[in-house]
Design an enzyme around this catalytic site. Structure first.
Site, mmCIF file in Angstrom:
data_model
loop_
_atom_site.group_PDB
_atom_site.id
_atom_site.type_symbol
_atom_site.label_atom_id
_atom_site.label_comp_id
_atom_site.label_asym_id
_atom_site.label_seq_id
_atom_site.Cartn_x
_atom_site.Cartn_y
_atom_site.Cartn_z
ATOM 1 N N CYS A 285 0.813 -1.228 0.000
ATOM 2 C CA CYS A 285 0.000 0.000 0.000
ATOM 3 C C CYS A 285 0.842 1.272 0.000
ATOM 4 O O CYS A 285 0.647 2.168 -0.826
ATOM 5 C CB CYS A 285 -0.989 -0.015 1.160
ATOM 6 S SG CYS A 285 -0.257 0.096 2.811
ATOM 7 N N HIS A 332 -2.763 1.099 6.825
ATOM 8 C CA HIS A 332 -3.085 1.065 5.396
ATOM 9 C C HIS A 332 -3.250 2.481 4.852
ATOM 10 O O HIS A 332 -3.737 3.372 5.542
ATOM 11 C CB HIS A 332 -4.369 0.269 5.154
ATOM 12 C CG HIS A 332 -4.645 0.042 3.703
ATOM 13 N ND1 HIS A 332 -3.876 -0.794 2.926
ATOM 14 C CD2 HIS A 332 -5.582 0.567 2.871
ATOM 15 C CE1 HIS A 332 -4.335 -0.793 1.681
ATOM 16 N NE2 HIS A 332 -5.360 0.030 1.626
ATOM 17 N N HIS A 344 -5.957 1.998 -4.409
ATOM 18 C CA HIS A 344 -4.975 1.473 -3.453
ATOM 19 C C HIS A 344 -4.543 0.058 -3.823
ATOM 20 O O HIS A 344 -5.114 -0.582 -4.711
ATOM 21 C CB HIS A 344 -5.551 1.491 -2.027
ATOM 22 C CG HIS A 344 -6.685 0.529 -1.803
ATOM 23 N ND1 HIS A 344 -6.885 -0.120 -0.605
ATOM 24 C CD2 HIS A 344 -7.697 0.099 -2.619
ATOM 25 C CE1 HIS A 344 -7.950 -0.893 -0.682
ATOM 26 N NE2 HIS A 344 -8.468 -0.777 -1.899
#
Length: 369
Positions: A285, A332, A344
């Protein structure tokens, strides 16, 4: 006369069989009562998602430790070079000091008044005596330099040793986080394997459908859906349309920088998630967000834990395309793409995609670079 015959006792063998049968019946009944019902597909997905989030947290901690390790290795190398140069300078000074001492010894064995009396040229002797005084002054200066160099060298050696100790600790942390990450991923795979192949395929299809729907909500200004995923996931992991976004949706971009970063990330649609990967063929991420901003000309740090402290913190209501959005206790990060959608790299087994902010996890914060 009534008979009072004693009832016949069951044989020992018969009692044993009956007891064993009864015990087995009780055990089976108990097992049936205690057996957990097979989890539903939704329960399996929730558990798998939780394990993937935990694996991602370990991945980000691993990334941070790895970044620290690389920095320490450079610092240790520079210090070791500095120590080596310092030792060489000391050796040179000691060599010069030895030459001065030898010259002084060779001419210093006779009393100066006797040397003057014996000298055939008194003026020449006085010049030599003056030179010896200068030698003594240089010798004193050399000694002072050596002492200072030795003091500095000792400090540099200690600093290098301390950093080597820190490096050993960081390497230990790296190993622990890598093991933790692999354990969580293995647990996730084990849970997934409780589903049939058909159920797993449907789960992936549902994710793809949701990603495509989220991408379609982002208007790229060219009449095409932003998802770029066509009717299915790219077979080779490459984006289906192969072209960058030409616009950034109904919400105006936060800045030219955020717009450029989002466009760059859009070109990576369909690329696989891979722990600790920073592109261009696979990402985790924070690797995706770092790569996207690098393409836009801005250098941001490597991990979610440091990226959240960059730029300007903004409220969710102020989000514009290109802003960084953080979820699940800073484990995240993704790029906001407008219309409550994030672009993402989700977690292992998935690919770079668009997704609704409502399904990613708990929103934590947003940053504008």
């Amino acid at each position: 006369m009534a008979s009072h015959r004693r009832p016949k006792q069951p044989s020992r063998t018969r009692v044993t069989v009956l007891t064993a049968t009864a015990a087995a019946a009780v055990a089976l009944t108990s097992q049936a009562a205690q057996a957990d019902p097979k989890p539903t597909k939704g329960e399996v997905k929730a558990k798998v998602d939780k394990l993937y989030h935990e694996a991602e947290a370990a991945t980000e901690q691993y990334n941070g430790a790895k970044e620290k390790q690389e920095k320490l290795e450079k610092e240790v190398s520079a210090l070791q070079d500095k120590v080596a140069r310092g030792q060489q300078e000391i050796n040179t000074l000691r060599s010069g000091l030895g030459s001065l001492a030898a010259a002084q010894y060779r001419s210093g064995g006779i009393d100066p008044s006797v040397q003057l009396f014996l000298a055939s040229d008194p003026d020449s002797f006085l010049d030599q005596a003056s030179a010896l005084d200068q030698l003594t002054a240089k010798q004193t200066e050399s000694l002072a330099k050596i002492q200072e160099k030795q003091r500095v060298l000792a400090q540099e050696r200690k600093e290098a040793q301390d950093k080597l100790g820190n490096l050993a600790d960081v390497r230990k942390t790296l190993g622990e986080k890598k093991k933790q990450q692999q354990t969580k991923l293995a647990e996730a795979r084990e849970v997934l394997n409780t589903l049939t192949q058909a159920e797993r395929d449907k789960m992936r299809a549902d994710d793809l459908r949701a990603s495509r729907a989220a991408g379609n909500r982002v208007d790229l200004g060219n009449g095409a859906p932003a998802s770029g995923l066509g009717n299915g996931a790219p077979a080779n992991g490459a984006p289906a349309n192969g072209a960058p976004a030409s616009g950034l949706g109904k919400e105006a971009p936060a800045s030219g920088l955020g717009a450029a970063a989002l466009q760059a990330a859009h070109t990576r649609l369909g690329m696989p998630y891979s722990p600790s990967a920073t592109g261009p063929g696979s990402f985790d991420c924070s690797g995706l967000t770092q790569w996207a901003y690098a393409q836009a000309g801005a250098q941001i740090t490597r991990t979610t834990y440091t990226q959240i402290n960059q730029g300007t913190r903004i409220a969710r209501s102020q989000l514009k395309p290109g802003d960084l959005v953080f979820f699940n206790n800073t484990t995240h990060v993704g790029l906001y793409a407008g219309n409550n959608t994030v672009l993402h790299a989700p977690y292992s087994g998935t690919y770079v995609r668009y997704e609704s902010m409502n399904t990613i996890g708990g929103f934590q914060a947003a940053v504008r670079i």
